[in-house]
Design a protein around this motif. Structure first.
Motif, PDB file in Angstrom:
ATOM      1  N   LEU A  48      38.369   7.632   9.829  1.00 42.30           N
ATOM      2  CA  LEU A  48      37.416   6.706   9.224  1.00 42.30           C
ATOM      3  C   LEU A  48      38.128   5.457   8.726  1.00 42.30           C
ATOM      4  O   LEU A  48      37.637   4.333   8.902  1.00 42.30           O
ATOM      5  CB  LEU A  48      36.656   7.378   8.078  1.00 42.30           C
ATOM      6  N   ASP A  53      33.840   6.336  13.264  1.00 44.20           N
ATOM      7  CA  ASP A  53      32.764   6.968  12.509  1.00 44.20           C
ATOM      8  C   ASP A  53      32.592   8.392  13.039  1.00 44.20           C
ATOM      9  O   ASP A  53      33.271   8.790  13.988  1.00 44.20           O
ATOM     10  CB  ASP A  53      31.459   6.165  12.593  1.00 44.20           C
ATOM     11  N   TYR A  54      31.702   9.164  12.391  1.00 40.04           N
ATOM     12  CA  TYR A  54      31.517  10.560  12.811  1.00 40.04           C
ATOM     13  C   TYR A  54      31.127  10.642  14.288  1.00 40.04           C
ATOM     14  O   TYR A  54      31.606  11.512  15.014  1.00 40.04           O
ATOM     15  CB  TYR A  54      30.446  11.231  11.955  1.00 40.04           C
ATOM     16  N   GLU A  68      28.348  16.432  14.709  1.00 38.26           N
ATOM     17  CA  GLU A  68      28.256  15.739  13.420  1.00 38.26           C
ATOM     18  C   GLU A  68      27.821  16.712  12.330  1.00 38.26           C
ATOM     19  O   GLU A  68      28.282  16.612  11.192  1.00 38.26           O
ATOM     20  CB  GLU A  68      27.300  14.548  13.508  1.00 38.26           C
ATOM     21  N   GLU A  78      29.439  11.577   5.935  1.00 43.81           N
ATOM     22  CA  GLU A  78      30.364  10.488   6.265  1.00 43.81           C
ATOM     23  C   GLU A  78      30.456   9.471   5.125  1.00 43.81           C
ATOM     24  O   GLU A  78      31.554   9.025   4.779  1.00 43.81           O
ATOM     25  CB  GLU A  78      29.909   9.797   7.550  1.00 43.81           C
ATOM     26  N   ARG A  82      33.693   7.967   3.099  1.00 42.74           N
ATOM     27  CA  ARG A  82      33.973   6.522   3.054  1.00 42.74           C
ATOM     28  C   ARG A  82      34.083   6.048   1.599  1.00 42.74           C
ATOM     29  O   ARG A  82      34.960   5.240   1.273  1.00 42.74           O
ATOM     30  CB  ARG A  82      32.889   5.741   3.783  1.00 42.74           C
TER      31      ARG A  82
END
Length: 92
Positions: A48, A53-54, A68, A78, A82
């Motif tokens: 990340l 991203d996922y 996911e 996610e 972050r």
């Protein structure tokens, strides 16, 4: 696209740990399972931080059937990761 970085073995260990979590709550503490999830979390946080991203992580790990939902269930949403990356960056 970068190379896959989550091993099939790590994902399987994390999935197994997730499936038996309720049972484990009735047993003694197992630091190995916590360490597996910590390892997974650190790998995903690094990805990340590097701009993935996922969805991209999942695409890179199709061969081990990563989803996911796996990531959310095993290490959290996610955005939460972050936010943690951002908070950590502000501390240093």
């Amino acid at each position: 696209m970068s190379a896959p970085f989550i091993t099939d073995s790590l994902l399987l260990r994390c999935r197994r740990e997730q499936r038996v979590q309720h049972e484990r709550n009735r047993q003694s503490f197992d630091p190995a399972a916590i360490n597996d999830r910590k390892e997974l979390s650190l790998l995903v946080e690094q990805a990340l931080a590097n701009g993935q991203d996922y969805a991209a992580i999942v695409r890179e790990h199709q061969s081990i059937h990563l989803t996911e939902d796996d990531l959310v269930m095993l290490i959290g949403p996610e955005q939460a990761l972050r936010d943690r990356i951002e908070r950590f960056g502000q501390l240093h």
